[in-house]
Design an enzyme around this catalytic site. Sequence first.
Site, PDB file in Angstrom:
ATOM      1  N   ARG A  60      87.611  30.010  61.378  1.00 25.84           N
ATOM      2  CA  ARG A  60      86.750  28.962  60.799  1.00 25.84           C
ATOM      3  C   ARG A  60      85.378  28.937  61.473  1.00 25.84           C
ATOM      4  O   ARG A  60      84.403  28.437  60.929  1.00 25.84           O
ATOM      5  CB  ARG A  60      87.430  27.585  60.853  1.00 25.84           C
ATOM      6  CG  ARG A  60      86.590  26.479  60.172  1.00 25.84           C
ATOM      7  CD  ARG A  60      87.428  25.292  59.653  1.00 25.84           C
ATOM      8  NE  ARG A  60      88.484  24.914  60.556  1.00 25.84           N
ATOM      9  CZ  ARG A  60      88.333  24.258  61.706  1.00 25.84           C
ATOM     10  NH1 ARG A  60      87.123  23.874  62.089  1.00 25.84           N
ATOM     11  NH2 ARG A  60      89.357  23.985  62.479  1.00 25.84           N
ATOM     12  N   TYR A 113      72.262  23.670  38.855  1.00 29.40           N
ATOM     13  CA  TYR A 113      73.645  23.970  38.489  1.00 29.40           C
ATOM     14  C   TYR A 113      74.430  22.646  38.348  1.00 29.40           C
ATOM     15  O   TYR A 113      74.220  21.714  39.130  1.00 29.40           O
ATOM     16  CB  TYR A 113      74.235  24.861  39.585  1.00 29.40           C
ATOM     17  CG  TYR A 113      75.681  25.180  39.406  1.00 29.40           C
ATOM     18  CD1 TYR A 113      76.107  25.994  38.360  1.00 29.40           C
ATOM     19  CD2 TYR A 113      76.640  24.686  40.285  1.00 29.40           C
ATOM     20  CE1 TYR A 113      77.449  26.293  38.196  1.00 29.40           C
ATOM     21  CE2 TYR A 113      77.976  24.989  40.132  1.00 29.40           C
ATOM     22  CZ  TYR A 113      78.373  25.785  39.083  1.00 29.40           C
ATOM     23  OH  TYR A 113      79.692  26.085  38.916  1.00 29.40           O
ATOM     24  N   ASP A 185      67.775  27.313  45.963  1.00 32.08           N
ATOM     25  CA  ASP A 185      68.942  28.026  45.445  1.00 32.08           C
ATOM     26  C   ASP A 185      68.429  29.292  44.767  1.00 32.08           C
ATOM     27  O   ASP A 185      67.769  29.234  43.723  1.00 32.08           O
ATOM     28  CB  ASP A 185      69.713  27.133  44.460  1.00 32.08           C
ATOM     29  CG  ASP A 185      71.007  27.789  43.964  1.00 32.08           C
ATOM     30  OD1 ASP A 185      71.051  29.028  43.870  1.00 32.08           O
ATOM     31  OD2 ASP A 185      71.952  27.052  43.634  1.00 32.08           O
ATOM     32  N   LYS A 210      78.247  35.258  42.262  1.00 28.23           N
ATOM     33  CA  LYS A 210      77.465  35.803  41.160  1.00 28.23           C
ATOM     34  C   LYS A 210      76.977  37.202  41.540  1.00 28.23           C
ATOM     35  O   LYS A 210      77.782  38.035  41.876  1.00 28.23           O
ATOM     36  CB  LYS A 210      76.335  34.820  40.822  1.00 28.23           C
ATOM     37  CG  LYS A 210      76.794  33.332  40.768  1.00 28.23           C
ATOM     38  CD  LYS A 210      77.721  33.002  39.628  1.00 28.23           C
ATOM     39  CE  LYS A 210      78.380  31.631  39.731  1.00 28.23           C
ATOM     40  NZ  LYS A 210      77.497  30.501  39.835  1.00 28.23           N
TER      41      LYS A 210
HETATM   42  C1  LIG Z   1      77.569  29.093  40.259  1.00 29.41           C
HETATM   43  C2  LIG Z   1      76.401  28.454  40.903  1.00 29.41           C
HETATM   44  C3  LIG Z   1      76.557  27.606  42.024  1.00 29.41           C
HETATM   45  C4  LIG Z   1      77.919  27.256  42.578  1.00 29.41           C
HETATM   46  O1  LIG Z   1      78.539  28.356  43.158  1.00 29.41           O
HETATM   47  P1  LIG Z   1      80.132  28.539  43.260  1.00 29.41           P
HETATM   48  O2  LIG Z   1      80.258  29.853  43.940  1.00 29.41           O
HETATM   49  O3  LIG Z   1      80.678  28.514  41.874  1.00 29.41           O
HETATM   50  O4  LIG Z   1      80.648  27.399  44.073  1.00 29.41           O
HETATM   51  C5  LIG Z   1      75.418  27.095  42.609  1.00 29.41           C
HETATM   52  N1  LIG Z   1      74.187  27.362  42.119  1.00 29.41           N
HETATM   53  C6  LIG Z   1      74.004  28.152  41.040  1.00 29.41           C
HETATM   54  C7  LIG Z   1      72.611  28.414  40.553  1.00 29.41           C
HETATM   55  C8  LIG Z   1      75.097  28.714  40.391  1.00 29.41           C
HETATM   56  O5  LIG Z   1      74.903  29.484  39.311  1.00 29.41           O
END
Ligand SMILES: *Cc1c(COP(=O)(O)O)cnc(C)c1O
Length: 403
Positions: A60, A113, A185, A210
């Site tokens: 962790r 998101y 982000d 992603k």
């Molecule tokens: C999918 C996504 C998230 C969240 O990510 P997870 O891996 O699904 O928790 C945050 N920001 C953006 C822009 C996303 O497309």
Amino acid sequence: MVPVTKEYGFSTQQIHAGHLKNSAGALTSPIYQSSTFVFDNAQQGANRFAGEEDGFIYTRLGNPTEQEIELKLAALEGAEAALFTASGMGAISATMHTFLQSGDHVISSEVVYGCTHALFDEGLRKYGIDFAFVDTTKTDAIVKNIKPNTKMIYIETPANPTLDISDIQAIAAIAHEHDLLFVVDNTFCTPYLQRPIELGADLAVYSATKYINGHGDVVAGAGTGKQDMIDQIRMVGLKDMTGSVISPFDAFLVNRGMKTLSLRMDRHVQNAQKIVEFLESEAKVQQIFYPGNPNFAGYAVAQQQMSQPGAMIAFDLKGGRAAGEKFINSVELMSLAVSLGDAETLIEHPASMTHSTYSEADLKQAGISQGLIRVSAGLEDAADLINDMAQAFAKLDTVIPVS
Ligand SMILES: *Cc1c(COP(=O)(O)O)cnc(C)c1O
């Protein structure tokens, strides 16, 4: 470890950066599927806990498989440090928990998101943290909303799902003038297309689910920035508050995915550009949202801060939601699924899926229409993707009268 310097190109670094020699001489790093690490003696254990000696303690708090991808991502981003988490939401949540407290105020992009919006607007409000959701494509809207208790500016660019572009450099200047933490982000771009830290952001956060992993087989997240800030997130938001730790096996898969990041991104973007070209010729399309289109609102800023316009496309059909539903039910090769950045082209309906966390009023305010369709261009042959869309458009003739 291969000494990773600025002299190596991105593709070399994505393969070699962070790689540690292992005792067996395996080319591919082993998976350290271990929860805990054995100390040589009491003194060593005490020293590691005191931070006086490098070395692993408990997964962790860090693990060699995870450390390899952290060093790699930091090198690719040109950042001092990085950390990985169990999901993108884990990275965002750990960041917010580390730097905010009750009474603080945050300015956030109004288009983010869906679960990020829910974390801010519902989750963190419960702890007395206040949010202003503003159109961060307009820097004066940000300045107007700064209050004495504002602590952070949080943006998504390009934003999910409208591809709104916010000016990272201009916002960084505002943030630093007012002593605010600035978080971006960068999920839609990855460091291959856009480098928020070099443009002045304090932290970049990612859903590594992603493009960074890129193969649709892992849920993971990441953050990059200055060493002391990443250390704080690891030791507070991640270790104690969320516990959102990536598993060694998932870290291994992310490592494999990252080795082809630049190749995949180039192909994703090429395919997206061909799809956009096709959509432009299609009379049933009302509007296309793509940062590479010269008539798109964010085009100029996108040109300035992104090396390529990305592979996410949104478009509105004439005929609104009914036409949209018919269209996403009619594609055969594209997969009707949320998520993005995979080898497979994915198509979804934000208003009822990824952004169903938004109220009707918030959707309207954010410009997410009921007919909006989002496409994540995959790695297939572009001609096949276009043929698939063409046959789906043909099926719309009953919904949109041909004029
Ligand atoms: C999918 C996504 C998230 C969240 O990510 P997870 O891996 O699904 O928790 C945050 N920001 C953006 C822009 C996303 O497309």
